[in-house]
Structures are given as structure tokens and as C-alpha cells.
Design a protein around this motif. Sequence first.
Motif, PDB file in Angstrom:
ATOM      1  N   GLU A  85       0.840  -1.212   0.000  1.00 12.56           N
ATOM      2  CA  GLU A  85       0.000   0.000   0.000  1.00 12.56           C
ATOM      3  C   GLU A  85       0.870   1.256   0.000  1.00 12.56           C
ATOM      4  OE1 GLU A  85      -0.491  -2.505   2.067  1.00 12.56           O
ATOM      5  OE2 GLU A  85      -2.364  -3.318   1.262  1.00 12.56           O
ATOM      6  N   HIS A  86       1.981   1.205   0.761  1.00  8.93           N
ATOM      7  CA  HIS A  86       2.818   2.394   0.850  1.00  8.93           C
ATOM      8  C   HIS A  86       3.318   2.827  -0.526  1.00  8.93           C
ATOM      9  CE1 HIS A  86       6.740   4.451   1.131  1.00  8.93           C
ATOM     10  NE2 HIS A  86       6.078   5.201   1.989  1.00  8.93           N
ATOM     11  N   GLY A  87       3.796   1.848  -1.322  1.00  5.38           N
ATOM     12  CA  GLY A  87       4.398   2.171  -2.624  1.00  5.38           C
ATOM     13  C   GLY A  87       3.403   2.860  -3.545  1.00  5.38           C
ATOM     14  N   LEU A  89       0.678   4.642  -2.709  1.00  6.82           N
ATOM     15  CA  LEU A  89       0.394   6.014  -2.271  1.00  6.82           C
ATOM     16  C   LEU A  89       1.602   6.915  -2.535  1.00  6.82           C
ATOM     17  CD1 LEU A  89      -1.379   8.103  -0.869  1.00  6.82           C
ATOM     18  CD2 LEU A  89      -0.562   7.258   1.328  1.00  6.82           C
ATOM     19  N   ARG A  90       2.787   6.400  -2.255  1.00  7.13           N
ATOM     20  CA  ARG A  90       3.999   7.212  -2.420  1.00  7.13           C
ATOM     21  C   ARG A  90       4.148   7.640  -3.889  1.00  7.13           C
ATOM     22  NH1 ARG A  90       9.013   8.554   0.913  1.00  7.13           N
ATOM     23  NH2 ARG A  90      10.373   9.269  -0.721  1.00  7.13           N
ATOM     24  N   LYS A  91       3.823   6.702  -4.816  1.00 10.08           N
ATOM     25  CA  LYS A  91       3.940   7.018  -6.236  1.00 10.08           C
ATOM     26  C   LYS A  91       2.960   8.152  -6.598  1.00 10.08           C
ATOM     27  CE  LYS A  91       4.113   4.277 -10.423  1.00 10.08           C
ATOM     28  NZ  LYS A  91       3.688   3.004 -10.996  1.00 10.08           N
ATOM     29  N   ILE A 347      12.257   3.001   2.205  1.00  6.61           N
ATOM     30  CA  ILE A 347      11.043   3.388   1.459  1.00  6.61           C
ATOM     31  C   ILE A 347      10.351   4.633   2.006  1.00  6.61           C
ATOM     32  CG2 ILE A 347      10.578   1.043   0.600  1.00  6.61           C
ATOM     33  CD1 ILE A 347       8.368   0.858   2.765  1.00  6.61           C
ATOM     34  N   HIS A 348      10.539   4.928   3.300  1.00  9.53           N
ATOM     35  CA  HIS A 348       9.869   6.112   3.871  1.00  9.53           C
ATOM     36  C   HIS A 348      10.777   7.339   3.877  1.00  9.53           C
ATOM     37  CE1 HIS A 348       6.139   4.249   5.322  1.00  9.53           C
ATOM     38  NE2 HIS A 348       6.883   3.181   5.552  1.00  9.53           N
ATOM     39  N   PHE A 349      11.921   7.262   3.183  1.00  7.12           N
ATOM     40  CA  PHE A 349      12.853   8.399   3.187  1.00  7.12           C
ATOM     41  C   PHE A 349      12.066   9.695   2.948  1.00  7.12           C
ATOM     42  CE2 PHE A 349      15.718  11.486   1.259  1.00  7.12           C
ATOM     43  CZ  PHE A 349      16.775  11.456   2.152  1.00  7.12           C
ATOM     44  N   CYS A 350      12.401  10.712   3.727  1.00  9.52           N
ATOM     45  CA  CYS A 350      11.617  11.953   3.728  1.00  9.52           C
ATOM     46  C   CYS A 350      11.365  12.509   2.323  1.00  9.52           C
ATOM     47  CB  CYS A 350      12.348  13.004   4.558  1.00  9.52           C
ATOM     48  SG  CYS A 350      11.510  14.583   4.563  1.00  9.52           S
ATOM     49  N   LEU A 351      10.085  12.666   2.041  1.00  7.85           N
ATOM     50  CA  LEU A 351       9.688  13.192   0.740  1.00  7.85           C
ATOM     51  C   LEU A 351       9.996  14.689   0.636  1.00  7.85           C
ATOM     52  CD1 LEU A 351       8.152  11.653  -1.486  1.00  7.85           C
ATOM     53  CD2 LEU A 351       6.056  12.596  -0.583  1.00  7.85           C
TER      54      LEU A 351
END
Length: 399
Positions: A85-87, A89-91, A347-351
Amino acid sequence: MTDIVERYHIPEQHFWLRGPRSGPPVEHDATTGIWNVHGFAEAQELLGDPATYSSDTMRVIPKGLMPDAEELSLEGFITQLDPPEHGKLRKLVTSAFTRRVVAELEPRIAALTGELLDAAHERGRLELVTDLAYPLPVIVIAELLGVPSSDRALFKKWADALFERDAKISLTEPTEKQDAALRATLGPWQEMSAYLAAHAAERRRHPRADLLTRLVEAEVDGERLPAEQVVNFAIVLLLAGHITTTMLLGNTVLCLDAFPEQQKRARADRALIPAVIEESLRLFTPFAALGRATTRETELGGVAIPADQLIMVWLGSANRDPRQFPDPGVFDPGRDPNPHLAFGRGIHFCLGAPLARLEGRVALNVLLDRFDVLRTDPDDPVQFMPTPTMTGVRRLTLA
Ligand code: HEM
């Protein structure tokens, strides 16, 4: 480093600022029931393995200790999501919050810094946090999102309610104080959600050239973000987008005050400024700790950790691990490379890292232009935020 702690009256709860740790890199705190990770290598390994160390920490926090995920509507909150799910949303959000969008902000950030410093100059003195480090990032993120920056007193009220806590989280002793402190965050949280939901709904009806519009319109594989996720992501941006950068700006000036020879070098060679920002992030890590939950029995740093345990990853300690950073208490912008973990890893590196770095670089350049020397006022002592996991000055007056 001890002299910095004493000189700036750094409160006890920011324990990791007291110098290189002598304890083990991973340890269990029987009093709180939490596993603490302090080592650099261990933190790096953990952040790179989201299958074993989940970001969905709510699943291991006993009911009643915290307002639950439903009350807070934390469903689909990017920082709490795991793959896949994270990937997804992140995209989606990355497609709206691009590096180009950020890079185009540079002239506006410089102009705003100038205006804020002019206003402070007219008042005759500069309290860095109130006059610059707080308003600059909040105005930038509000303008970027497309919400009125004049509402920033509201944003501050919400952020203070959520972050200005000195209560220590314990899984073993859910004290009344702890419960009350956490429950007190519910009202402001709901107010903030309603505010952003109203703005997002307005953008659906009347699109504009702003990030909120890009978020409501963003599509990946023909799918749009559900309304609730637009609001949750806007909350992350609004909160993460300013408090952390406020801390970065204040902490950087503090580092230059504490290490005047580095200030002289940076002043003489402005190409050093990005390295100054990175070293400030390492030495005074704004988000000092992140939470994770084990999904299975595992071993980290030679220590066996059972499944379903809450872990605090102390980025602040990891960034001062002498096994990784020689003389960790010294502010040395010459460290190359400087692989600090202040923006996380994996994967959660600060956007928002490019935006935070840009704001830091631009604001520091303008400050160095305006002041012959950046020095804290000895008659108005520096004050730190009380929250143990957040390291930043909340008052710093320049002499
Ligand atoms: C994630 C730190 C500024 C937006 C993170 C994480 C850290 C961090 C450590 C990782 C969280 C985790 O792994 O659980 C910082 C610091 C900042 C800063 C120290 C400033 C000095 C910003 C800004 C924005 C932002 C300016 C946005 C405008 C985000 C977002 C995430 C994030 C959206 C979540 C990414 C994900 O879960 O995939 N930040 N941040 N941050 N940050 Fe930042």
C-alpha cells in the motif's frame, strides 16, 4: 559536547545529546516495554527491512493508551503504511510533489526570508524562531498546498497541541497523565482534518494551480486518491512541512554559534553551506526517533526481539554513533560522506528533504548576508522544545 548541553541548558530528555553512548546499540527498556535502537548500523538495517519492522505501530500499542487509529482516522496515513500500500500512495503523491515543484520555490523563499528579516529589523531585534524559523517554512508549505498562510496561527495551535508534549510513552504503565496528554490531541487533530477536507473539496469544484489541486487530481494506473487520503497527506505535509524545518533552521544557527570557526569558514566560502546544513541535521537531528513494530521474531545487533514489539529507532543516537562518525560530538561540515539518518532511510525516506534542504540553504545565506556574525544573546538563554523525540530550539535570540 557536554559543554554544549550545559551552555544551552539542553533538557535532560534529549539524553542522546549528552555525548557518545557507552551502552549497547539495541536494548530493551523493561520500564516502558519499548526496545530502543541506538546504533547506526542497526538503525540502517532496520529501516531497510519494512517486512520485519512495520511502520504500522498502532497495531502493537495497547488499546486505551492512545486514541485509536479509527478515532484519529490514521487509515492510509503514508508514514504508517507498509508495502504494497505504501508504494502505491507514495507514487501518487510523488507525482504531485515533484523536485521541479520544489526547485521553482527558490526565489520565493529568498524573498520571504528578506521580508521576514526586514520586519524583525524594524522591531529592533531578532528572535530567530518567532521571526524567521517558524513563519518561513509554514508560509512556504501553506502557499504550496494552497491554503491561506494567514491561517498560520491555527496551524501553530494544532502543531503545538500535537507535538509540545514532555510525557514519555510507556507500554507498561499507561499513566493517566499519558492518556490525558494523548487524548488532548484528538480535538486539534479533528479540527485540522475538517479544515483541510473543506479546502480539498473546494479544489475539486474549483481547481487552482496548487498542490492540493494536484493531489485531488493525481492519478496512477487510472486511480485517484480517496478524499480521506488527500486530507491525511495534506496533514503530513502541513505538519512535517514546517515544524521540522523550523528546528533545522534554529539548530543550524545554534551550531554556528557553538562552533564560530565553522561559521567563519562558511561565511568565507558559501559553497560550504549545503554541508553545514547536513552536519547540523546529523548533530542536532530534528526528528530524534521513529517508531516501528516487529512483525515476527527477529535479531538485531545480536539481540533477539520477539514479534509484535514496539521499537524506537533513535536517529539522534545513530547519528552520533562513534563506530560510524569519528568525534561524533564535533560539528564538522567537512565530513564526506556524511550518511546521517536525519531524513530516515529506505522506502519512507523523507519526501520533503529537497524542500527542507532548499529552505535551509537559502535562509542561512540570507542570514549570513544580513549579520556580520550570528551569535546567540547571552542575556536571553536559548530554549529547547520539551518533546523528547523532537530536537529543536523554540527560542533563540540573536545578540
Ligand atoms: C518522512 C524527517 C522535512 C514530508 C520523514 C522521515 C523523517 C523525516 C525522519 C521518515 C519517517 C519514517 O521513516 O517513519 C524530516 C526532517 C525534515 C523534514 C528532519 C526537515 C529538516 C519535511 C518537509 C516535508 C516532509 C519540508 C514536506 C513538505 C515528509 C513526508 C514523509 C516524511 C511526506 C513520509 C514519507 C513516507 O512515509 O513515504 N521526514 N522531514 N518532511 N517527510 Fe520529512
